[in-house]
Design a protein around this motif. Structure first.
Motif, PDB file in Angstrom:
ATOM      1  N   GLN A 169       0.800  -1.227   0.000  1.00 53.98           N
ATOM      2  CA  GLN A 169       0.000   0.000   0.000  1.00 53.98           C
ATOM      3  C   GLN A 169       0.834   1.279   0.000  1.00 53.98           C
ATOM      4  O   GLN A 169       0.512   2.211  -0.761  1.00 53.98           O
ATOM      5  CB  GLN A 169      -0.972   0.014   1.192  1.00 53.98           C
TER       6      GLN A 169
ATOM      7  N   VAL B 290       3.793  -2.581  -7.748  1.00 48.63           N
ATOM      8  CA  VAL B 290       3.434  -3.722  -6.901  1.00 48.63           C
ATOM      9  C   VAL B 290       4.304  -4.937  -7.227  1.00 48.63           C
ATOM     10  O   VAL B 290       4.634  -5.727  -6.334  1.00 48.63           O
ATOM     11  CB  VAL B 290       1.940  -4.052  -7.019  1.00 48.63           C
TER      12      VAL B 290
ATOM     13  N   THR C 196      -2.512  -5.194  -0.829  1.00 53.13           N
ATOM     14  CA  THR C 196      -2.463  -4.028  -1.689  1.00 53.13           C
ATOM     15  C   THR C 196      -3.840  -3.370  -1.704  1.00 53.13           C
ATOM     16  O   THR C 196      -4.765  -3.819  -1.044  1.00 53.13           O
ATOM     17  CB  THR C 196      -2.003  -4.406  -3.109  1.00 53.13           C
TER      18      THR C 196
END
Length: 316
Positions: free
Chosen positions: A75, A100, A117
């Motif tokens: 995140q 990511v 995420t």
């Protein structure tokens, strides 16, 4: 509850939230992780991407010495860089996916089993383009699941991608959003990729105007990871307003012992503590950030006291 929580779950803490000075992947990462590792209340530490990947070997060694598990949160990389996995612009979407993927690489280096995420901040599109945004997010998650599967061949296991839903009209303004919608999209990805699931966060439920029963019932089939914490949404001028994760029971906040008890009851109701998961035991992770007048140690004590009281009051 007359049985110890250790029989049902591993308790963890989000390292980069309780020590926000390391959220950007630099600073006293090892020193603060050491403090968590020395506290046997916590059995899982969730870390963020780091700028110096040499630190990862030290974090992994620390966790092994302390007999802890490591979780990974992608995140911060998306939020800090304002990246969006549901972006309608293909170049922007690809940039978020690549960010990511870097987190996936780092997650494997520390032996994490789950990578959490989100879609991204301000990812809620014009209502007329909602379906396009959903399709873009499904495409991104599918690419990440496949990347994790391919990468895992070198490590002997497959990392799971866990999507965490945030508020859609208070601070993060994310497409996900409502837990039922998050579950729907995870279901679409799961048709092709088994290494996908949901992270449900008690902190976000007031911001989503959802009860524990509503959210966890909607997520039941897909939930693989749990966060617990608090939120402030009554007074925009109050420190910690929005998705800032103050400790439990802060005046003007939404969650304290009763809300944690209700959340735990809902988790038992959906069978979270008995389902097969990517981790060797179900994980419940605290996410809290000190206010300006607080220390990390005081907030961690807050979390422990709240948990112990809630567990003691839990009746099934």
């Amino acid at each position: 509850m007359n049985q110890p929580w250790e029989a049902f779950c591993k308790l963890g803490i989000v390292h980069f939230m309780i020590y926000p000075q390391v959220m950007r992947g630099e600073g006293p990462i090892l020193e603060t992780a050491q403090k968590i590792a020395e506290d046997d209340f916590f059995e899982v530490i969730e870390i963020a991407p780091v700028k110096d990947t040499a630190v990862l070997a030290d974090l992994k060694a620390l966790a092994e010495s302390a007999h802890m598990m490591i979780g990974f949160g992608a995140q911060p990389g998306l939020l800090i860089n304002k990246l969006n996995l549901a972006a309608l612009d293909e170049e922007a979407r690809t940039k978020a996916v690549d960010n990511v993927k870097n987190s996936i690489d780092q997650a494997y280096l520390v032996g994490a089993r789950i990578l959490a995420t989100l879609d991204g901040p301000n990812s809620l599109p014009d209502p007329s383009r909602m379906e396009e945004a959903k399709d873009a997010l499904v495409k991104s998650l599918s690419e990440l699941c496949q990347y994790a599967k391919d990468k895992g061949k070198s490590y002997g296991y497959t990392l799971y991608i866990s999507l965490e839903n945030f508020d859609y009209d208070i601070e993060k303004n994310s497409l996900l959003g409502p837990t039922a919608l998050a579950a729907e999209l995870i279901g679409r990805v799961k048709k092709e990729h088994e290494n996908i699931g949901l992270t449900v966060d008690l902190s976000h439920l007031p911001l989503l105007r959802e009860t524990s029963d509503e959210a966890l019932t909607a997520a039941a089939e897909h939930v693989i990871h749990i966060h617990v914490g608090n939120a402030i949404m009554q007074d925009k001028a109050q420190e910690g307003y929005g998705d800032q994760h103050p400790g439990f029971g802060v005046p003007g906040s939404e969650n304290d012992v009763p809300e944690l008890v209700a959340y735990l009851k809902a988790l038992f109701k959906i069978g979270y503590f008995s389902k097969k998961l990517p981790t060797r035991m179900p994980v419940v992770t605290f996410e809290a950030k000190p206010l300006s007048h607080e220390t990390a140690e005081v907030v961690m004590a807050n979390l422990k006291r709240t948990w112990r009281e809630a567990w003691a009051k839990l009746e099934l």
